[in-house]
Design a protein around this motif. Structure first.
Motif, PDB file in Angstrom:
ATOM      1  N   MET A 195       0.576   1.019   0.877  1.00  0.00           N
ATOM      2  CA  MET A 195       0.134   1.675  -0.280  1.00  0.00           C
ATOM      3  C   MET A 195       1.179   2.256  -0.791  1.00  0.00           C
ATOM      4  O   MET A 195       2.230   2.814  -0.404  1.00  0.00           O
ATOM      5  N   GLU A 237      -4.384   1.746  -4.339  1.00  0.00           N
ATOM      6  CA  GLU A 237      -4.929   0.680  -3.248  1.00  0.00           C
ATOM      7  C   GLU A 237      -3.902  -0.509  -3.483  1.00  0.00           C
ATOM      8  O   GLU A 237      -2.737  -0.342  -4.041  1.00  0.00           O
ATOM      9  N   ASP A 238      -3.827  -1.439  -2.601  1.00  0.00           N
ATOM     10  CA  ASP A 238      -3.153  -2.331  -2.314  1.00  0.00           C
ATOM     11  C   ASP A 238      -2.787  -3.422  -3.389  1.00  0.00           C
ATOM     12  O   ASP A 238      -1.542  -3.834  -3.749  1.00  0.00           O
ATOM     13  N   ASP A 239      -3.621  -3.354  -4.454  1.00  0.00           N
ATOM     14  CA  ASP A 239      -3.514  -3.881  -5.642  1.00  0.00           C
ATOM     15  C   ASP A 239      -2.503  -3.098  -6.621  1.00  0.00           C
ATOM     16  O   ASP A 239      -2.324  -3.783  -7.657  1.00  0.00           O
ATOM     17  N   GLN A 240      -2.066  -1.985  -6.326  1.00  0.00           N
ATOM     18  CA  GLN A 240      -1.344  -1.017  -7.132  1.00  0.00           C
ATOM     19  C   GLN A 240      -1.669  -0.752  -8.398  1.00  0.00           C
ATOM     20  O   GLN A 240      -1.034  -0.263  -9.331  1.00  0.00           O
TER      21      GLN A 240
END
Length: 79
Positions: free
Chosen positions: A1, A30-33
């Protein structure tokens, strides 16, 4: 994160008038930044355990002025 500092606008009501306020908050993604996962519930003060750490914190906070302002979401009140 991942995270960074962002400027957050919150509206407070006072005598039937909404008053906007702006503070710098920590913002986590989130992981998608791209998608915001959560935002710190309170504004953040600059901090460092040394002069150089404080200076770096201030530089990171200054970057928030180059990003769009985030509107506070009620669901973040519980975070």
């Amino acid at each position: 994160m991942s995270w960074n500092y962002r400027i957050v606008r919150k509206d407070y009501s006072s005598d039937l008038t909404l008053l906007p306020t702006y503070q710098i908050h920590e913002c986590y993604y989130e992981d998608d930044q791209k998608s915001i996962r959560c935002v710190s519930s309170h504004g953040i003060d600059p901090f460092g355990e040394s002069y150089d750490e404080l200076k770096e914190c201030m530089h990171q906070m200054a970057e928030a002025f180059h990003k769009p302002v985030i509107e506070w979401k009620e669901e973040w009140n519980d975070d």
